[in-house]
Design a protein around this motif. Sequence first.
Motif, PDB file in Angstrom:
ATOM      1  N   SER A   1       0.835  -1.198   0.000  1.00  0.00           N
ATOM      2  CA  SER A   1       0.000   0.000   0.000  1.00  0.00           C
ATOM      3  C   SER A   1       0.866   1.243   0.000  1.00  0.00           C
ATOM      4  O   SER A   1       1.757   1.379   0.826  1.00  0.00           O
ATOM      5  CB  SER A   1      -0.909   0.006   1.232  1.00  0.00           C
ATOM      6  N   ASN A   2       0.568   2.168  -0.932  1.00  0.00           N
ATOM      7  CA  ASN A   2       1.296   3.442  -0.947  1.00  0.00           C
ATOM      8  C   ASN A   2       1.198   4.161   0.391  1.00  0.00           C
ATOM      9  O   ASN A   2       2.150   4.778   0.861  1.00  0.00           O
ATOM     10  CB  ASN A   2       0.726   4.346  -2.038  1.00  0.00           C
ATOM     11  N   SER A   3       0.037   4.094   1.003  1.00  0.00           N
ATOM     12  CA  SER A   3      -0.180   4.868   2.219  1.00  0.00           C
ATOM     13  C   SER A   3       0.736   4.414   3.349  1.00  0.00           C
ATOM     14  O   SER A   3       1.077   5.206   4.230  1.00  0.00           O
ATOM     15  CB  SER A   3      -1.640   4.774   2.656  1.00  0.00           C
ATOM     16  N   TYR A   4       1.147   3.138   3.325  1.00  0.00           N
ATOM     17  CA  TYR A   4       2.080   2.659   4.349  1.00  0.00           C
ATOM     18  C   TYR A   4       3.519   2.870   3.922  1.00  0.00           C
ATOM     19  O   TYR A   4       4.342   3.331   4.706  1.00  0.00           O
ATOM     20  CB  TYR A   4       1.818   1.184   4.658  1.00  0.00           C
ATOM     21  N   TYR A   5       3.852   2.546   2.683  1.00  0.00           N
ATOM     22  CA  TYR A   5       5.231   2.708   2.224  1.00  0.00           C
ATOM     23  C   TYR A   5       5.678   4.167   2.267  1.00  0.00           C
ATOM     24  O   TYR A   5       6.871   4.444   2.329  1.00  0.00           O
ATOM     25  CB  TYR A   5       5.403   2.163   0.809  1.00  0.00           C
TER      26      TYR A   5
END
Length: 128
Positions: free
Chosen positions: A105-109
Amino acid sequence: QVQLVESGGGLVQAGGSLRLSCAASGRTISNYDMGWFRQAPGKEREFVAAVSRSGGFTYYVDSVKGRFTISRDNAKNSVYLQMNSLKPEDTAVYSCAATRFSYYSNSYYSRPQVYDTWGQGTQVTVSS
């Protein structure tokens, strides 16, 4: 713990290209998802791109999509960031980072706190 060393930065004209490398030592990066971040003077650290440990999944901030490509070679224990069509606003210190966990997920990375290890960074300067 894995150690990371970036290279490949430099001065380039707008529209040019650079390829950044992140060489790992101490442990194999095949056990880590990897990311690239950048920080310009006076600005917060910004997520640029991430790649899963297999290399099968990649993630990018919108501002670099279509211009930057993240890749990895686990056999060489290295991660790369190919940067094309560079713009003056890409000027920053670029750092690679490693995380033991997979998030898909972009939001985590994009969160610096999910990464365990950081390199010292390499300067990229794009002139107009």
